[in-house]
Design an enzyme around this catalytic site. Structure first.
Site, PDB file in Angstrom:
ATOM      1  N   GLU A   1       5.673  17.977  10.624  1.00 34.74           N
ATOM      2  CA  GLU A   1       5.166  19.100   9.989  1.00 34.74           C
ATOM      3  C   GLU A   1       5.977  19.743   9.046  1.00 34.74           C
ATOM      4  OE1 GLU A   1       1.915  21.165  11.861  1.00 34.74           O
ATOM      5  OE2 GLU A   1       1.684  19.721  13.425  1.00 34.74           O
TER       6      GLU A   1
ATOM      7  N   GLY B   1       6.659  11.399   2.200  1.00 34.11           N
ATOM      8  CA  GLY B   1       6.976  12.146   3.497  1.00 34.11           C
ATOM      9  C   GLY B   1       6.908  13.701   3.200  1.00 34.11           C
ATOM     10  N   SER B   2       8.103  14.104   2.840  1.00 34.27           N
ATOM     11  CA  SER B   2       8.451  15.448   2.185  1.00 34.27           C
ATOM     12  C   SER B   2       7.764  15.676   1.047  1.00 34.27           C
ATOM     13  CB  SER B   2       9.903  15.689   2.283  1.00 34.27           C
ATOM     14  OG  SER B   2      10.290  15.880   3.357  1.00 34.27           O
TER      15      SER B   2
ATOM     16  N   ARG C   1      24.739  25.124  41.339  1.00 32.64           N
ATOM     17  CA  ARG C   1      25.820  24.037  41.234  1.00 32.64           C
ATOM     18  C   ARG C   1      27.227  24.655  41.506  1.00 32.64           C
ATOM     19  NH1 ARG C   1      27.899  18.803  41.614  1.00 32.64           N
ATOM     20  NH2 ARG C   1      29.635  18.642  40.113  1.00 32.64           N
TER      21      ARG C   1
ATOM     22  N   ARG D   1       2.234  24.656  11.660  1.00 37.37           N
ATOM     23  CA  ARG D   1       3.695  25.048  11.938  1.00 37.37           C
ATOM     24  C   ARG D   1       3.936  26.121  13.004  1.00 37.37           C
ATOM     25  NH1 ARG D   1       4.710  24.025   5.499  1.00 37.37           N
ATOM     26  NH2 ARG D   1       4.915  21.847   5.526  1.00 37.37           N
TER      27      ARG D   1
ATOM     28  N   ILE E   1       1.136   8.323  12.047  1.00 34.90           N
ATOM     29  CA  ILE E   1       0.025   9.173  12.331  1.00 34.90           C
ATOM     30  C   ILE E   1      -0.230   9.522  13.976  1.00 34.90           C
ATOM     31  CG2 ILE E   1      -2.656   9.265  12.239  1.00 34.90           C
ATOM     32  CD1 ILE E   1      -0.922   9.486   9.426  1.00 34.90           C
TER      33      ILE E   1
ATOM     34  N   GLU F   1      14.443  21.258   6.314  1.00 35.92           N
ATOM     35  CA  GLU F   1      15.199  21.397   4.916  1.00 35.92           C
ATOM     36  C   GLU F   1      13.873  21.744   4.130  1.00 35.92           C
ATOM     37  OE1 GLU F   1      15.777  19.001   6.781  1.00 35.92           O
ATOM     38  OE2 GLU F   1      17.876  19.104   6.853  1.00 35.92           O
TER      39      GLU F   1
ATOM     40  N   GLY G   1      26.125  18.958  32.862  1.00 38.85           N
ATOM     41  CA  GLY G   1      27.596  18.030  32.890  1.00 38.85           C
ATOM     42  C   GLY G   1      26.743  16.631  32.823  1.00 38.85           C
TER      43      GLY G   1
HETATM   44  N1  CAA Z   1      -1.349  26.800   0.827  1.00 44.18           N
HETATM   45  C1  CAA Z   1      -2.266  26.533  -0.244  1.00 44.18           C
HETATM   46  N2  CAA Z   1      -1.819  26.350  -1.387  1.00 44.18           N
HETATM   47  C2  CAA Z   1      -0.612  25.751  -1.449  1.00 44.18           C
HETATM   48  C3  CAA Z   1       0.293  25.532  -0.454  1.00 44.18           C
HETATM   49  C4  CAA Z   1      -0.140  26.546   0.632  1.00 44.18           C
HETATM   50  N3  CAA Z   1       0.711  26.529   1.740  1.00 44.18           N
HETATM   51  N4  CAA Z   1       1.433  25.168  -0.843  1.00 44.18           N
HETATM   52  C5  CAA Z   1       1.439  24.557  -2.201  1.00 44.18           C
HETATM   53  N5  CAA Z   1       0.113  25.118  -2.335  1.00 44.18           N
HETATM   54  C6  CAA Z   1      -0.254  24.782  -3.835  1.00 44.18           C
HETATM   55  C7  CAA Z   1       0.473  25.522  -4.898  1.00 44.18           C
HETATM   56  O1  CAA Z   1       0.237  26.613  -4.889  1.00 44.18           O
HETATM   57  C8  CAA Z   1       0.076  24.528  -6.085  1.00 44.18           C
HETATM   58  O2  CAA Z   1      -1.105  25.028  -6.651  1.00 44.18           O
HETATM   59  P1  CAA Z   1      -1.410  24.825  -8.260  1.00 44.18           P
HETATM   60  O3  CAA Z   1      -1.267  23.568  -8.648  1.00 44.18           O
HETATM   61  O4  CAA Z   1      -2.780  25.356  -8.574  1.00 44.18           O
HETATM   62  O5  CAA Z   1      -0.173  25.591  -8.953  1.00 44.18           O
HETATM   63  C9  CAA Z   1       0.028  23.046  -5.233  1.00 44.18           C
HETATM   64  O6  CAA Z   1      -0.584  23.244  -3.876  1.00 44.18           O
HETATM   65  C10 CAA Z   1       1.197  22.079  -5.584  1.00 44.18           C
HETATM   66  O7  CAA Z   1       2.130  23.100  -4.580  1.00 44.18           O
HETATM   67  P2  CAA Z   1       4.078  22.692  -5.094  1.00 44.18           P
HETATM   68  O8  CAA Z   1       3.959  22.512  -6.516  1.00 44.18           O
HETATM   69  O9  CAA Z   1       4.699  23.593  -4.354  1.00 44.18           O
HETATM   70  O10 CAA Z   1       3.885  21.336  -4.544  1.00 44.18           O
HETATM   71  P3  CAA Z   1       5.183  20.330  -4.314  1.00 44.18           P
HETATM   72  O11 CAA Z   1       4.707  19.013  -4.624  1.00 44.18           O
HETATM   73  O12 CAA Z   1       6.541  21.152  -4.954  1.00 44.18           O
HETATM   74  O13 CAA Z   1       5.328  20.412  -2.644  1.00 44.18           O
HETATM   75  C11 CAA Z   1       5.932  21.051  -0.512  1.00 44.18           C
HETATM   76  C12 CAA Z   1       5.273  21.281  -1.742  1.00 44.18           C
HETATM   77  C13 CAA Z   1       6.163  22.539   0.243  1.00 44.18           C
HETATM   78  C14 CAA Z   1       7.288  20.292  -0.643  1.00 44.18           C
HETATM   79  C15 CAA Z   1       4.960  20.364   0.426  1.00 44.18           C
HETATM   80  O14 CAA Z   1       4.838  18.773  -0.341  1.00 44.18           O
HETATM   81  C16 CAA Z   1       5.462  19.766   1.718  1.00 44.18           C
HETATM   82  O15 CAA Z   1       5.008  21.034   2.636  1.00 44.18           O
HETATM   83  N6  CAA Z   1       5.852  18.941   2.064  1.00 44.18           N
HETATM   84  C17 CAA Z   1       6.150  18.688   3.711  1.00 44.18           C
HETATM   85  C18 CAA Z   1       5.048  17.644   4.048  1.00 44.18           C
HETATM   86  C19 CAA Z   1       4.709  17.853   5.386  1.00 44.18           C
HETATM   87  O16 CAA Z   1       4.886  18.956   6.211  1.00 44.18           O
HETATM   88  N7  CAA Z   1       4.210  16.902   6.058  1.00 44.18           N
HETATM   89  C20 CAA Z   1       4.139  16.796   7.591  1.00 44.18           C
HETATM   90  C21 CAA Z   1       3.173  15.726   7.722  1.00 44.18           C
HETATM   91  S1  CAA Z   1       2.112  16.029   9.170  1.00 44.18           S
HETATM   92  C22 CAA Z   1       2.748  15.794  10.600  1.00 44.18           C
HETATM   93  O17 CAA Z   1       4.043  15.794  10.558  1.00 44.18           O
HETATM   94  C23 CAA Z   1       1.930  15.997  11.479  1.00 44.18           C
HETATM   95  C24 CAA Z   1       2.293  15.265  12.819  1.00 44.18           C
HETATM   96  O18 CAA Z   1       2.894  14.312  12.847  1.00 44.18           O
HETATM   97  C25 CAA Z   1       1.874  16.129  14.214  1.00 44.18           C
END
Ligand code: CAA
Length: 387
Positions: free
Chosen positions: A369, A131-132, A270, A245, A159, A373, A345
């Site tokens: 999204e 997920g995260s 009220r 976001r 989804i 955290e 209330g």
């Molecule tokens: N834009 C462009 N590139 C990005 C980026 C961004 N915002 N964030 C990271 N990257 C790139 C980094 O630059 C890095 O590139 P390189 O390999 O070239 O260096 C690569 O991506 C990997 O980045 P990280 O090392 O930072 O990746 P990470 O594994 O540590 O993860 C994280 C980063 C921020 C935790 C990310 O995984 C994240 O945002 N997690 C949350 C997921 C999320 O939001 N899920 C929601 C699901 S969708 C949803 O909820 C929809 C719905 O139901 C309505």
């Protein structure tokens, strides 16, 4: 710097407000209770341009800007957050990525269908075990020997709009050894062989927005339906979420606005101990703090929308802008909805009043999204430059 809206921004705000008040608000409680997907309203919203606000008219959209999108989301979500969830996935998570990374053919085919409201779109990143930590996905896509298509085997969870979506933007690994750099994005047609829907999630809030698991078994995706380059998928997923976001922040502002408006009316009407409860200092303090947090959330969200518009010119990343807006607005919405229940209330705990729905709906904005955290981690990593 000024805070005046343009004529187009005012127009989309009015359009969304009129539709929200006349067509959504009267049925929001019914849809919440039944969990039925509001398909007819979504189609009508498409006809009004609300499903592709930032999409140019060349691809069937309204051709407006991100501030217009935020203003419309606030209005729709003040009436019903579930309608807003469907709207945000279509606008942000589906259309944005294709507009930014897609070919002309992909825009004509996929963006047009969603922006006009003819079809529903979805975004498939999350998996049961990731997920995260989205980059640890297990879904795989293998290029066929003749290079004409990919064979995808994938299992995705949570989804949004999954049960009704015609098209999906889906992420799968084409090179598991390469980690996040081995992820690729694909455009999936849910009517093709190999696509299956799994269980639908029974949810606490946004109950009229349907959410399910999906599975792809030996699904053949034509090479023309790959979005962007091989290995570019994680960056596409993240940059789409940067914009997504902002939409969730707007959703939070809409819910908070509704909770605040209900509280203001209740405080004026009220009576307790022979006086309107709004004359008591403890209620006045709640009203003042709710209003201040609501307006701070709105400003941060509009600023993030402005940053996205600027970034289209400068190419700058808006990751921190989107994360700060979502973090602050979602926590403000949760806090304001909590205060609203308390201020009402016993009536706040009853399904006869809408505030208990606002309270349940607000919670998701702190989770999907990217959780609060994750937003804090993204902001702190960027600010400190440390990991
Ligand atoms: N834009 C462009 N590139 C990005 C980026 C961004 N915002 N964030 C990271 N990257 C790139 C980094 O630059 C890095 O590139 P390189 O390999 O070239 O260096 C690569 O991506 C990997 O980045 P990280 O090392 O930072 O990746 P990470 O594994 O540590 O993860 C994280 C980063 C921020 C935790 C990310 O995984 C994240 O945002 N997690 C949350 C997921 C999320 O939001 N899920 C929601 C699901 S969708 C949803 O909820 C929809 C719905 O139901 C309505």
């Amino acid at each position: 710097m000024h805070f005046r809206l343009t004529e187009e921004q005012q127009m989309i705000q009015d359009t969304a407000r009129d539709f929200a008040r006349s067509e959504i608000a009267p049925v929001a409680a019914e849809f919440d209770a039944s969990g039925e997907f509001p398909l007819e309203n979504i189609r009508k919203m498409g006809e009004l341009g609300l499903m592709g606000i930032e999409v140019s008219d060349a691809y069937g959209g309204a051709g407006l800007d991100t501030i217009g999108y935020v203003l419309a989301m606030i209005e729709i979500c003040a009436a019903d957050a579930a309608h807003g969830t469907i709207m945000s996935v279509n606008n942000s998570l589906f259309c944005n990525g294709i507009l930014k990374y897609g070919s002309e053919e992909q825009k004509q085919k996929y963006v047009r269908a969603i922006a006009t409201g003819a079809e529903i779109g979805a975004y498939a990143l999350t998996e049961p075990q990731s997920g995260s930590d989205a980059s640890t996905m297990k879904s795989r896509a293998v290029l066929s020997e003749d290079g004409s298509h990919y064979v995808i085997n994938a299992r995705k969870s949570w989804i949004t709009s999954g049960p009704y979506a015609r098209y999906l933007v889906l992420f799968a690994s084409t090179d598991p050894e390469a980690g996040s750099r081995g992820i690729t994005a694909f455009l999936i047609d849910t009517e093709k062989e190999g696509f299956h829907r799994g269980k639908t999630e029974p949810k606490l809030g946004i109950r009229a927005s349907a959410t399910c698991e999906i599975e792809l078994t030996d699904y053949k995706c034509a090479i023309e339906d790959r979005l962007g380059e091989e290995g570019q998928g994680f960056k596409i997923a993240m940059s789409v979420l940067d914009a997504g976001r902002i939409g969730i922040a707007a959703q939070a502002v809409g819910i908070a606005q509704a909770a605040y408006d209900a509280s203001l009316s209740y405080a004026r009407e009220r009576k307790a101990f022979g006086r309107e409860i709004g004359t008591f200092q403890m209620i006045q303090a709640k009203i003042a703090d709710m209003k201040t947090r609501l307006e701070a959330a709105r400003l941060l969200t509009l600023r993030a929308a402005w940053a996205k518009m600027e970034s289209e010119r400068t190419g700058a990343r808006i990751t921190v802008d989107g994360s700060m807006a979502k973090l602050f607005a979602s926590e403000a919405a949760m806090w304001i909805a909590h205060q609203a229940v308390q201020l009402h209330g016993g009536m706040g705990y009853s399904k006869e009043m809408p505030v208990e729905r606002y309270f349940r709906d607000a919670k998701i904005t702190e989770i999907y999204e990217g959780t609060s955290e994750i937003q804090r981690m993204v902001i702190a990593r960027t600010e400190t430059g440390l990991r």
